[in-house]
Write a protein that holds these residues in place. Sequence first.
Motif, short mmCIF file in Angstrom:
data_model
loop_
_atom_site.label_atom_id
_atom_site.label_comp_id
_atom_site.label_asym_id
_atom_site.label_seq_id
_atom_site.Cartn_x
_atom_site.Cartn_y
_atom_site.Cartn_z
N ILE A 51 0.88 -1.17 0.00
CA ILE A 51 0.00 0.00 0.00
C ILE A 51 0.91 1.22 0.00
CG2 ILE A 51 -1.74 1.30 1.27
CD1 ILE A 51 -2.64 -1.39 2.51
N LEU A 52 0.87 1.98 -1.08
CA LEU A 52 1.74 3.14 -1.21
C LEU A 52 1.18 4.36 -0.50
CD1 LEU A 52 2.81 2.81 -4.95
CD2 LEU A 52 4.07 2.14 -2.89
N ARG A 53 -0.12 4.62 -0.69
CA ARG A 53 -0.76 5.77 -0.06
C ARG A 53 -2.27 5.64 -0.24
NH1 ARG A 53 1.32 7.52 -4.91
NH2 ARG A 53 -0.15 8.51 -6.31
N TYR A 54 -2.98 6.49 0.43
CA TYR A 54 -4.43 6.55 0.31
C TYR A 54 -4.77 7.86 -0.37
CZ TYR A 54 -4.24 2.79 3.69
OH TYR A 54 -3.97 1.61 4.33
N ILE A 55 -5.68 7.81 -1.34
CA ILE A 55 -6.03 9.02 -2.07
C ILE A 55 -7.54 9.19 -2.13
CG2 ILE A 55 -3.96 8.93 -3.51
CD1 ILE A 55 -5.78 7.94 -5.82
N THR A 56 -7.94 10.39 -2.45
CA THR A 56 -9.34 10.69 -2.68
C THR A 56 -9.48 11.02 -4.16
OG1 THR A 56 -9.59 11.58 -0.46
CG2 THR A 56 -11.22 12.27 -2.10
N ILE A 57 -10.39 10.35 -4.83
CA ILE A 57 -10.64 10.61 -6.24
C ILE A 57 -11.83 11.55 -6.33
CG2 ILE A 57 -11.24 9.57 -8.46
CD1 ILE A 57 -9.88 6.99 -7.39
N LEU A 58 -11.58 12.71 -6.87
CA LEU A 58 -12.62 13.73 -6.94
C LEU A 58 -13.50 13.55 -8.17
CD1 LEU A 58 -10.49 16.89 -6.04
CD2 LEU A 58 -11.86 15.46 -4.52
N ASN A 59 -14.70 14.02 -8.07
CA ASN A 59 -15.62 14.08 -9.19
C ASN A 59 -15.18 15.28 -10.02
OD1 ASN A 59 -17.78 14.76 -10.89
ND2 ASN A 59 -19.29 13.97 -9.43
N LYS A 60 -14.58 15.03 -11.18
CA LYS A 60 -14.00 16.10 -11.98
C LYS A 60 -15.01 17.17 -12.37
CE LYS A 60 -11.67 12.93 -14.57
NZ LYS A 60 -11.80 11.84 -13.63
N SER A 61 -16.23 16.77 -12.68
CA SER A 61 -17.22 17.77 -13.08
C SER A 61 -17.62 18.67 -11.91
CB SER A 61 -18.45 17.11 -13.70
OG SER A 61 -19.12 16.32 -12.75
N VAL A 63 -15.63 19.80 -9.65
CA VAL A 63 -14.56 20.77 -9.41
C VAL A 63 -14.16 21.47 -10.72
CG1 VAL A 63 -13.69 19.66 -7.32
CG2 VAL A 63 -12.77 18.98 -9.55
N ASN A 64 -15.05 21.40 -11.70
CA ASN A 64 -14.89 22.11 -12.97
C ASN A 64 -13.60 21.73 -13.71
OD1 ASN A 64 -15.85 23.77 -14.97
ND2 ASN A 64 -15.01 25.64 -14.07
N LYS A 65 -13.32 20.45 -13.77
CA LYS A 65 -12.21 19.92 -14.56
C LYS A 65 -12.80 18.86 -15.49
CE LYS A 65 -8.58 22.07 -12.89
NZ LYS A 65 -7.57 22.77 -13.67
N ASN A 66 -13.52 19.32 -16.50
CA ASN A 66 -14.31 18.43 -17.34
C ASN A 66 -13.57 17.86 -18.55
OD1 ASN A 66 -16.79 18.70 -15.86
ND2 ASN A 66 -16.82 20.80 -16.59
N LEU A 67 -12.44 18.45 -18.90
CA LEU A 67 -11.71 17.99 -20.07
C LEU A 67 -10.58 17.07 -19.64
CD1 LEU A 67 -11.50 18.34 -23.20
CD2 LEU A 67 -9.74 20.05 -22.72
N VAL A 68 -10.65 15.82 -20.06
CA VAL A 68 -9.61 14.83 -19.75
C VAL A 68 -8.93 14.47 -21.06
CG1 VAL A 68 -9.13 12.53 -18.82
CG2 VAL A 68 -10.95 13.93 -17.82
N CYS A 69 -7.62 14.42 -21.05
CA CYS A 69 -6.91 14.07 -22.27
C CYS A 69 -5.60 13.36 -21.96
CB CYS A 69 -6.66 15.30 -23.13
SG CYS A 69 -5.64 16.56 -22.36
N PHE A 70 -5.06 12.74 -22.98
CA PHE A 70 -3.74 12.13 -22.93
C PHE A 70 -2.91 12.84 -23.98
CE2 PHE A 70 -6.40 9.00 -21.00
CZ PHE A 70 -5.62 8.50 -19.97
N THR A 71 -1.79 13.37 -23.56
CA THR A 71 -0.92 14.12 -24.47
C THR A 71 0.41 13.41 -24.59
OG1 THR A 71 -2.01 16.20 -23.91
CG2 THR A 71 0.21 16.35 -24.85
N ALA A 114 -8.26 19.40 -17.47
CA ALA A 114 -8.35 20.85 -17.62
C ALA A 114 -9.81 21.26 -17.49
CB ALA A 114 -7.80 21.27 -18.98
N LYS A 115 -10.00 22.54 -17.28
CA LYS A 115 -11.37 23.07 -17.15
C LYS A 115 -12.15 22.90 -18.45
CE LYS A 115 -13.17 27.60 -16.64
NZ LYS A 115 -12.94 28.96 -16.20
N ASP A 116 -11.53 23.27 -19.54
CA ASP A 116 -12.17 23.21 -20.85
C ASP A 116 -11.10 23.31 -21.92
OD1 ASP A 116 -11.46 25.94 -20.82
OD2 ASP A 116 -13.48 26.57 -20.27
N MET A 117 -11.52 23.38 -23.19
CA MET A 117 -10.57 23.44 -24.29
C MET A 117 -9.71 24.71 -24.22
SD MET A 117 -9.36 21.74 -26.79
CE MET A 117 -10.56 20.52 -27.26
N GLN A 118 -10.29 25.81 -23.82
CA GLN A 118 -9.53 27.06 -23.71
C GLN A 118 -8.44 26.92 -22.64
OE1 GLN A 118 -11.97 30.49 -23.00
NE2 GLN A 118 -10.23 31.87 -22.84
N ASP A 119 -8.77 26.30 -21.52
CA ASP A 119 -7.81 26.07 -20.45
C ASP A 119 -6.67 25.16 -20.94
OD1 ASP A 119 -6.88 26.24 -17.75
OD2 ASP A 119 -7.90 24.36 -17.25
#
Length: 162
Positions: A51-61, A63-71, A114-119
């Motif tokens: 067990i490395l650590r304990y985390i909280t996974i937030l609901n992205k929407s 907290v206004n982080k609706n854009l998920v991507c892989f770059t 990210a928040k959105d495409m502009q972000d």
Amino acid sequence: MAFKLDKFDLNLLVQLQKNARISAREISHKIHLSASAVSARIRRLESDGYILRYITILNKSMVNKNLVCFTGVRLSQNNNENLAYFAEQIKDIPEVYNCYHVNEMFDFLLHMVAKDMQDYHHFLINTLSNINSVCNITTFFVLSEMEDAHNVDLSHLFDDLN
């Protein structure tokens, strides 16, 4: 490192992956061990590095982080100096959820939110493209995301016990 896990350890890890805040008492009922034995096993699994650590996974929407991507990022030269420099530059950038050093098409694959495409565009133009040695950037935008995709499958370890 040899795996020294028994079925109780594995079942305990399964329960903790589902809910890291579950109490030792609740786990004890599910895996049929005493709460004190569960607590001792958790401490051992932590100290042994399972067990490395304990985390909280937030609901992205929420907290206004609706854009998920892989770059994917390709560096001008794939040498130790450039790889270390890029890793150092990227580690504290808040938009980067995770960074993977990979092979083939890219040198690094960034999991980003990210928040959105502009972000995202602001990040791309003002941050990522300004890191020395970055020569190619390719982004894949996530259309939908699977739920509970954060658990590590342990079924092969259960099979090894038999």
